[in-house]
Motif scaffolding. Structure first.
Motif, short mmCIF file in Angstrom:
data_model
loop_
_atom_site.label_atom_id
_atom_site.label_comp_id
_atom_site.label_asym_id
_atom_site.label_seq_id
_atom_site.Cartn_x
_atom_site.Cartn_y
_atom_site.Cartn_z
N ALA A 237 0.85 -1.19 0.00
CA ALA A 237 0.00 0.00 0.00
C ALA A 237 0.89 1.23 0.00
CB ALA A 237 -0.92 0.00 1.23
N ALA A 238 0.36 2.34 -0.52
CA ALA A 238 1.14 3.58 -0.56
C ALA A 238 0.23 4.78 -0.58
CB ALA A 238 2.06 3.59 -1.78
N TRP A 239 0.66 5.85 0.09
CA TRP A 239 -0.11 7.09 0.11
C TRP A 239 0.84 8.26 -0.09
CZ3 TRP A 239 -0.47 3.12 3.56
CH2 TRP A 239 -1.70 2.43 3.63
N HIS A 240 0.48 9.16 -0.98
CA HIS A 240 1.23 10.39 -1.20
C HIS A 240 0.96 11.32 -0.03
CE1 HIS A 240 1.59 14.26 -3.86
NE2 HIS A 240 2.60 14.13 -3.01
N VAL A 241 2.01 11.79 0.63
CA VAL A 241 1.85 12.68 1.79
C VAL A 241 2.65 13.96 1.57
CG1 VAL A 241 1.41 10.81 3.42
CG2 VAL A 241 3.76 11.54 3.01
N ASP A 242 2.16 15.07 2.10
CA ASP A 242 2.84 16.33 1.88
C ASP A 242 3.90 16.64 2.92
OD1 ASP A 242 1.41 17.01 4.10
OD2 ASP A 242 0.08 18.43 3.08
N ASP A 243 4.00 15.82 3.96
CA ASP A 243 5.02 16.02 4.98
C ASP A 243 5.48 14.67 5.51
OD1 ASP A 243 6.63 16.74 7.08
OD2 ASP A 243 5.28 18.28 7.87
N PRO A 244 6.38 14.00 4.79
CA PRO A 244 6.81 12.66 5.21
C PRO A 244 7.50 12.64 6.56
CG PRO A 244 8.17 13.47 3.42
CD PRO A 244 7.01 14.41 3.52
N ASP A 245 8.18 13.73 6.93
CA ASP A 245 8.84 13.76 8.24
C ASP A 245 7.80 13.72 9.35
OD1 ASP A 245 11.39 13.90 7.12
OD2 ASP A 245 11.33 16.07 7.00
N TRP A 246 6.74 14.52 9.20
CA TRP A 246 5.67 14.51 10.20
C TRP A 246 4.99 13.16 10.23
CZ3 TRP A 246 0.44 13.63 10.31
CH2 TRP A 246 -0.23 14.03 11.47
N ALA A 247 4.73 12.60 9.03
CA ALA A 247 4.08 11.28 8.96
C ALA A 247 4.93 10.23 9.66
CB ALA A 247 3.83 10.90 7.51
N ALA A 248 6.26 10.29 9.45
CA ALA A 248 7.16 9.32 10.08
C ALA A 248 7.10 9.44 11.60
CB ALA A 248 8.58 9.52 9.57
N SER A 249 7.07 10.68 12.08
CA SER A 249 7.02 10.87 13.54
C SER A 249 5.72 10.34 14.12
CB SER A 249 7.18 12.35 13.88
OG SER A 249 6.04 13.11 13.49
N GLN A 250 4.63 10.46 13.36
CA GLN A 250 3.35 9.97 13.82
C GLN A 250 3.27 8.44 13.78
OE1 GLN A 250 1.03 12.09 15.29
NE2 GLN A 250 2.89 13.32 15.05
N ILE A 251 3.98 7.84 12.82
CA ILE A 251 4.05 6.38 12.75
C ILE A 251 4.78 5.85 13.99
CG2 ILE A 251 5.06 4.43 11.51
CD1 ILE A 251 4.58 6.01 8.93
N VAL A 252 5.89 6.50 14.34
CA VAL A 252 6.63 6.11 15.54
C VAL A 252 5.75 6.26 16.78
CG1 VAL A 252 8.56 6.74 17.05
CG2 VAL A 252 8.89 6.65 14.57
N ARG A 253 5.04 7.38 16.85
CA ARG A 253 4.16 7.63 18.00
C ARG A 253 3.03 6.61 18.06
NH1 ARG A 253 0.81 13.29 18.98
NH2 ARG A 253 -0.26 12.64 20.91
N THR A 254 2.47 6.26 16.90
CA THR A 254 1.33 5.35 16.86
C THR A 254 1.72 3.94 17.28
OG1 THR A 254 0.25 6.61 15.10
CG2 THR A 254 -0.42 4.31 15.35
#
Length: 223
Positions: free
Chosen positions: A142-159
């Motif tokens: 699966a893949a999703w285009h995101v406008d802020d991969p750094d923020w998304a990465a931090s949220q993945i770690v948090r989740t």
């Protein structure tokens, strides 16, 4: 146009949009990028109309009706976009994304998923992984285009409460499966997902549809 030429041309487009809708080949991402990043749901609807159109007579009223539906779904614009991005004379740049969040798999570890968000495309990450482990085969689930991969990465770690490796990936057990992907789309990256230029409310995928993405395949560079 001869009926045989009509069916051949429509068949090519049908297969192309089926690939985008299902992210079922390693080239889906490149193809999708050149079409302007249609959503999976939109690509699926276009594919279904093309499948129907292939069986119709080119000059029939029903064919005209289906062509009208495809026009409403921006198919002519997507094909023009594809033509411009693949033109040797004046190619339109297709790097319209800042980054991607993705779920990858490896045949070496079928009980594990690789999840992350990076600057770059899923297939670029897959290529790095394949080079690191010669003979291994990785793919995009699966893949999703995101406008802020750094923020998304931090949220993945948090989740998930786990750290990312040097490539920006973390391992999740396959047993977590769909629930883990739902956590990604509903909690970690939902607010940063980028809609395609052709995103239409009529065919906008729900969070559940996005969570079960793959279409992916991909899917991914590209478009």
């Amino acid at each position: 146009m001869k009926p045989s030429d009509w069916r051949f041309a429509i068949g090519i487009l049908e297969l192309a949009f089926r690939s985008v809708a299902g992210e079922n080949s390693r080239d889906w991402f490149t193809l999708a990028n050149h079409l302007g990043q249609p959503s999976r749901a939109l690509a699926h609807e276009i594919h279904e109309h093309l499948r129907q159109l292939r069986e119709l007579e080119p000059r029939s009223k029903e064919a005209d009706r289906v062509l009208g539906l495809l026009d409403d779904l921006a198919l002519p614009d997507m094909l023009q976009y594809f033509r411009e991005t693949t033109s040797e004379e004046d190619p339109r740049p297709t790097d319209i994304r800042e980054g991607w969040c993705h779920v990858l798999w490896s045949h070496e570890t079928p009980d594990r998923f690789l999840v992350g968000a990076v600057h770059g495309t899923p297939l670029e990450v897959v290529s790095v992984l394949d080079r690191r482990t010669p003979g291994a085969c990785h793919g995009v689930l699966a893949a999703w285009h995101v406008d802020d991969p750094d923020w998304a990465a931090s949220q993945i770690v948090r989740t998930f409460g786990r750290s990312l490796d040097q490539l920006g990936l973390m391992q999740l057990s396959a047993s977590e499966g769909i629930p883990a992907i739902k956590m990604l789309t509903e909690n970690a990256i939902w607010k940063t997902i980028v809609k395609s230029p052709w995103h239409a409310e009529a065919v906008e995928p729900s969070q559940d549809d996005l969570a079960t993405d793959d279409n992916f395949a991909a899917s991914g560079p590209a478009m």
